[in-house]
Design an enzyme around this catalytic site. Sequence first.
Site, PDB file in Angstrom:
ATOM      1  N   GLU A  83      38.137  30.756 101.271  1.00 28.41           N
ATOM      2  CA  GLU A  83      38.524  31.516 100.674  1.00 28.41           C
ATOM      3  C   GLU A  83      38.670  31.293  99.200  1.00 28.41           C
ATOM      4  O   GLU A  83      38.964  30.332  98.196  1.00 28.41           O
ATOM      5  CB  GLU A  83      39.975  31.533 100.967  1.00 28.41           C
ATOM      6  CG  GLU A  83      40.677  31.750 102.030  1.00 28.41           C
ATOM      7  CD  GLU A  83      42.167  31.965 102.316  1.00 28.41           C
ATOM      8  OE1 GLU A  83      42.650  32.886 102.958  1.00 28.41           O
ATOM      9  OE2 GLU A  83      42.932  31.339 101.432  1.00 28.41           O
ATOM     10  N   GLU A 100      46.299  28.339  97.237  1.00 29.01           N
ATOM     11  CA  GLU A 100      47.959  28.015  96.166  1.00 29.01           C
ATOM     12  C   GLU A 100      48.546  26.767  96.466  1.00 29.01           C
ATOM     13  O   GLU A 100      49.515  26.417  95.600  1.00 29.01           O
ATOM     14  CB  GLU A 100      49.032  29.283  96.752  1.00 29.01           C
ATOM     15  CG  GLU A 100      47.904  30.574  96.061  1.00 29.01           C
ATOM     16  CD  GLU A 100      48.395  31.752  97.079  1.00 29.01           C
ATOM     17  OE1 GLU A 100      49.100  31.800  97.590  1.00 29.01           O
ATOM     18  OE2 GLU A 100      47.818  32.790  96.076  1.00 29.01           O
ATOM     19  N   HIS A 129      46.085  25.982 101.444  1.00 25.29           N
ATOM     20  CA  HIS A 129      46.112  27.238 101.266  1.00 25.29           C
ATOM     21  C   HIS A 129      45.425  26.586  99.024  1.00 25.29           C
ATOM     22  O   HIS A 129      46.812  25.913  98.900  1.00 25.29           O
ATOM     23  CB  HIS A 129      47.275  28.079 101.287  1.00 25.29           C
ATOM     24  CG  HIS A 129      46.149  29.206 100.550  1.00 25.29           C
ATOM     25  ND1 HIS A 129      46.456  29.507  99.577  1.00 25.29           N
ATOM     26  CD2 HIS A 129      45.756  30.268 100.999  1.00 25.29           C
ATOM     27  CE1 HIS A 129      46.783  31.250  99.418  1.00 25.29           C
ATOM     28  NE2 HIS A 129      45.947  31.006 100.724  1.00 25.29           N
ATOM     29  N   SER A 157      41.316  38.733  99.225  1.00 34.19           N
ATOM     30  CA  SER A 157      41.011  40.195  98.811  1.00 34.19           C
ATOM     31  C   SER A 157      39.785  41.231 100.238  1.00 34.19           C
ATOM     32  O   SER A 157      39.782  42.060 100.115  1.00 34.19           O
ATOM     33  CB  SER A 157      40.422  41.091  97.704  1.00 34.19           C
ATOM     34  OG  SER A 157      40.949  40.326  96.288  1.00 34.19           O
ATOM     35  N   GLY A 197      45.816  38.363 102.996  1.00 34.92           N
ATOM     36  CA  GLY A 197      47.122  38.059 102.554  1.00 34.92           C
ATOM     37  C   GLY A 197      47.772  39.594 102.302  1.00 34.92           C
ATOM     38  O   GLY A 197      48.970  39.760 102.312  1.00 34.92           O
ATOM     39  N   GLY A 198      47.559  40.401 101.378  1.00 30.13           N
ATOM     40  CA  GLY A 198      48.064  41.479  99.592  1.00 30.13           C
ATOM     41  C   GLY A 198      47.610  42.473 101.656  1.00 30.13           C
ATOM     42  O   GLY A 198      49.285  43.196 101.792  1.00 30.13           O
ATOM     43  N   GLY A 222      43.359  37.751  95.934  1.00 28.59           N
ATOM     44  CA  GLY A 222      45.328  38.209  95.169  1.00 28.59           C
ATOM     45  C   GLY A 222      44.160  39.419  93.855  1.00 28.59           C
ATOM     46  O   GLY A 222      45.140  40.001  93.072  1.00 28.59           O
ATOM     47  N   ASN A 227      48.371  35.834 105.582  1.00 26.57           N
ATOM     48  CA  ASN A 227      48.871  34.898 104.950  1.00 26.57           C
ATOM     49  C   ASN A 227      50.470  35.863 104.260  1.00 26.57           C
ATOM     50  O   ASN A 227      50.117  36.514 103.757  1.00 26.57           O
ATOM     51  CB  ASN A 227      48.086  34.498 104.200  1.00 26.57           C
ATOM     52  CG  ASN A 227      49.174  33.315 103.421  1.00 26.57           C
ATOM     53  OD1 ASN A 227      50.722  32.855 103.843  1.00 26.57           O
ATOM     54  ND2 ASN A 227      48.304  33.061 103.050  1.00 26.57           N
ATOM     55  N   TRP A 228      51.678  35.921 104.913  1.00 30.58           N
ATOM     56  CA  TRP A 228      52.510  36.505 104.174  1.00 30.58           C
ATOM     57  C   TRP A 228      53.121  35.967 103.103  1.00 30.58           C
ATOM     58  O   TRP A 228      53.923  36.725 102.306  1.00 30.58           O
ATOM     59  CB  TRP A 228      53.704  36.873 104.621  1.00 30.58           C
ATOM     60  CG  TRP A 228      53.311  37.940 106.497  1.00 30.58           C
ATOM     61  CD1 TRP A 228      52.477  38.137 106.672  1.00 30.58           C
ATOM     62  CD2 TRP A 228      54.084  38.302 107.581  1.00 30.58           C
ATOM     63  NE1 TRP A 228      52.054  39.320 107.871  1.00 30.58           N
ATOM     64  CE2 TRP A 228      53.204  39.032 108.227  1.00 30.58           C
ATOM     65  CE3 TRP A 228      56.137  38.039 108.035  1.00 30.58           C
ATOM     66  CZ2 TRP A 228      53.858  39.204 109.388  1.00 30.58           C
ATOM     67  CZ3 TRP A 228      55.912  38.948 108.918  1.00 30.58           C
ATOM     68  CH2 TRP A 228      55.301  39.452 109.691  1.00 30.58           C
ATOM     69  N   LYS A 229      52.254  34.370 102.664  1.00 35.16           N
ATOM     70  CA  LYS A 229      53.132  34.284 101.602  1.00 35.16           C
ATOM     71  C   LYS A 229      54.959  34.299 101.262  1.00 35.16           C
ATOM     72  O   LYS A 229      55.644  34.187 102.369  1.00 35.16           O
ATOM     73  CB  LYS A 229      52.136  34.575 100.398  1.00 35.16           C
ATOM     74  CG  LYS A 229      51.048  34.061 100.618  1.00 35.16           C
ATOM     75  CD  LYS A 229      49.772  34.424  99.067  1.00 35.16           C
ATOM     76  CE  LYS A 229      48.288  35.308  99.407  1.00 35.16           C
ATOM     77  NZ  LYS A 229      47.699  35.002  98.389  1.00 35.16           N
TER      78      LYS A 229
HETATM   79  P1  13P Z   1      44.562  37.973  99.113  1.00 31.99           P
HETATM   80  O1  13P Z   1      44.129  38.939 100.621  1.00 31.99           O
HETATM   81  O2  13P Z   1      46.161  39.085  98.363  1.00 31.99           O
HETATM   82  O3  13P Z   1      43.933  38.345  98.537  1.00 31.99           O
HETATM   83  O4  13P Z   1      45.243  36.791  99.933  1.00 31.99           O
HETATM   84  C1  13P Z   1      44.114  36.047  99.935  1.00 31.99           C
HETATM   85  C2  13P Z   1      45.107  34.962 100.891  1.00 31.99           C
HETATM   86  O5  13P Z   1      44.866  33.988  99.807  1.00 31.99           O
HETATM   87  C3  13P Z   1      45.116  34.510 102.333  1.00 31.99           C
HETATM   88  O6  13P Z   1      45.402  33.530 102.638  1.00 31.99           O
END
Ligand code: 13P
Length: 265
Positions: free
Chosen positions: A176, A105, A103, A227, A248-249, A182, A15-17
């Site tokens: 999640e 967020e 998600h 994470s 994510g990251g 994050g 997920n590149w957000k």
């Molecule tokens: P991180 O891997 O940066 O914690 O993010 C997880 C995420 O929200 C994937 O959708």
Amino acid sequence: MSTSKERRSVLIAGNWKMYKSLGEALELTVEISSGLPPSAEPLVAIFPPAIALAAVAERLQGSPKIIAVGAQNIHFEKEGAFTGEISAEMVSAAGGPMVLLGHSERRHIFGETDEAVGKKVARALAAGLTPVLCVGEKLDERETNRTNQVVSRQLEAGIAGVSDVAQLGRVVIAYEPVWAIGTGKTASPSQGQEVHKHLRSELRAAFVARHGSADRAERTLIIYGGSAKPDNAAELLQEPDIDGLLVGGASLKSDSFLKICRAAT
Ligand code: 13P
């Protein structure tokens, strides 16, 4: 590893957000596709920002490794005067067979309700997309022992509009925990496993309620996000009900994402 897990594929999703311009997205796409062996496993999916989706999908055509592309959100209506939104049909036409929905967020920053997420899941399925329904508890909910209650509610509302067993069978679930996103704080493999197991038992009941067989839940992919990194991927994936990772990251750099994909083979 349990027998039932052997029947399921492993899915590694990035997920590149709201990161990566169009040029950067294409660069990362090429690095990932050229770095992966053409093996069937693991399944790999990437979720670039919507503006890069069509170009990323086009760039992946002819890639020896099949990589699915998806959007990070859609609107629940088929079309209409909804400035700034994109529809499931638009995602599909742009070459994206998948979509992330609910998600945390979206839920906690943009106020998406359980009900809206449920409508999006139904819309995505009607348009032929594979929805990845995200669920997860906040820290205070975990600390007050409400994790299962929260994820059950989100799951139930998320699939409330899915009455058809075959359609339910196409839904991917992502667990999640909000406190792990994050933050560098990963759920331990056993904490993850406990919730995944709970979600699978809820899915069994959901299939039965729709006159399907409880066994269908053994085929649903339930992936973990929060994470996830090269150094914890293998141990998370060892758990019997953790069928993949939503990253994510660590998906923003090809070397860490490729390492995670390798840990899944
Ligand atoms: P991180 O891997 O940066 O914690 O993010 C997880 C995420 O929200 C994937 O959708």
